[in-house]
Design an enzyme around this catalytic site. Sequence first.
Site, mmCIF file in Angstrom:
data_model
loop_
_atom_site.group_PDB
_atom_site.id
_atom_site.type_symbol
_atom_site.label_atom_id
_atom_site.label_comp_id
_atom_site.label_asym_id
_atom_site.label_seq_id
_atom_site.Cartn_x
_atom_site.Cartn_y
_atom_site.Cartn_z
ATOM 1 N N THR A 1 -19.843 -9.675 8.438
ATOM 2 C CA THR A 1 -20.809 -10.756 8.655
ATOM 3 C C THR A 1 -20.549 -11.511 9.954
ATOM 4 O O THR A 1 -21.086 -12.603 10.158
ATOM 5 C CB THR A 1 -20.768 -11.748 7.486
ATOM 6 O OG1 THR A 1 -19.419 -12.246 7.331
ATOM 7 C CG2 THR A 1 -21.225 -11.094 6.186
ATOM 8 N N LYS B 1 -28.051 -23.328 6.470
ATOM 9 C CA LYS B 1 -27.809 -21.980 5.947
ATOM 10 C C LYS B 1 -26.863 -22.039 4.752
ATOM 11 O O LYS B 1 -25.904 -22.795 4.733
ATOM 12 C CB LYS B 1 -27.231 -21.101 7.060
ATOM 13 C CG LYS B 1 -28.184 -20.927 8.239
ATOM 14 C CD LYS B 1 -27.534 -20.210 9.404
ATOM 15 C CE LYS B 1 -26.424 -21.039 10.002
ATOM 16 N NZ LYS B 1 -25.939 -20.477 11.307
ATOM 17 N N GLY C 1 -21.064 -12.898 13.411
ATOM 18 C CA GLY C 1 -22.225 -13.078 14.267
ATOM 19 C C GLY C 1 -23.526 -13.341 13.536
ATOM 20 O O GLY C 1 -24.594 -13.361 14.157
ATOM 21 N N THR C 2 -23.465 -13.577 12.236
ATOM 22 C CA THR C 2 -24.710 -13.798 11.486
ATOM 23 C C THR C 2 -25.454 -15.031 11.980
ATOM 24 O O THR C 2 -26.680 -15.017 12.124
ATOM 25 C CB THR C 2 -24.438 -13.937 9.981
ATOM 26 O OG1 THR C 2 -23.410 -14.917 9.775
ATOM 27 C CG2 THR C 2 -23.983 -12.631 9.377
#
Length: 267
Positions: free
Chosen positions: A206, A174, A208-209
């Site tokens: 953001t 990511k 817990g993305t």
Amino acid sequence: MVAKVLTIAGSDSGGGAGIQADIKTFQELDVYGMSAITALTAQNTLGVQNVYPIPVDMVLEQLNSIAEDLRPDALKTGMLFSGVIIESVADKIAEQGWGNVVVDPVMIAKGGARLLQEDAIRAIREKLLPLATVSTPNIPEAEVLTEMTLDTMDRRKKAAKILHKLGSSHVVIKGGHGQEEELVDLVYDGNRFFEMKSMRIDTRHTHGTGCTFAAAITSGLAKGCTAEDAILTAKRFIHRAIEVQLGIGSGHGPTNHWAYRKAGIGV
């Protein structure tokens, strides 16, 4: 028949990450969510105040109960805290022959608190990644796992190949921590790379993305999607969850888990 999914992860008392984020995502994507809790955290949007690991015997009891009655169609791992928990969980997954495994190697909370003990890194490499259908490290996590600095796309590609060689069938590195003007997630399936690009959204909400993204992939796999389709849907899900902000909390607020459904994008 409804698809059943299992999350093996820590509990977030603030509701933005961990088990709570996973269950919300499962619900939004029309799969039946189950859980095995590995640790309790006292946390909110300002940070993690304390972490209490669940005894490994109790973690295994939860998994045994699932195995006896509710075999999952897919599962994800999140914060597993220690080497002994990782090894025990990996052994149980292998013993049961559970497939469609998504490994999110959660190491550090959004506020900077370390959520993984040092002895756990080796266990992720040697025991967990060989079971992974998809692994979803962010750049700092991939750096730890590969012992590389990933400051260029070429280096990320080398890291993805290393993680694939360790056993992960598909690797998603990511790009949220990257320096590119666009956010670029790198995907590798052992044969080819492709990049998922999106606009960076200027927000502090953001929290817990990573959990949410991995849970969305797990949901897709459980419903019979290919890994690539599950990853692409998860990307759309998390982008929408960040874009339509809830604005909750004074720190790193949670994402909006129902934004994707409310947008009418579908499941």
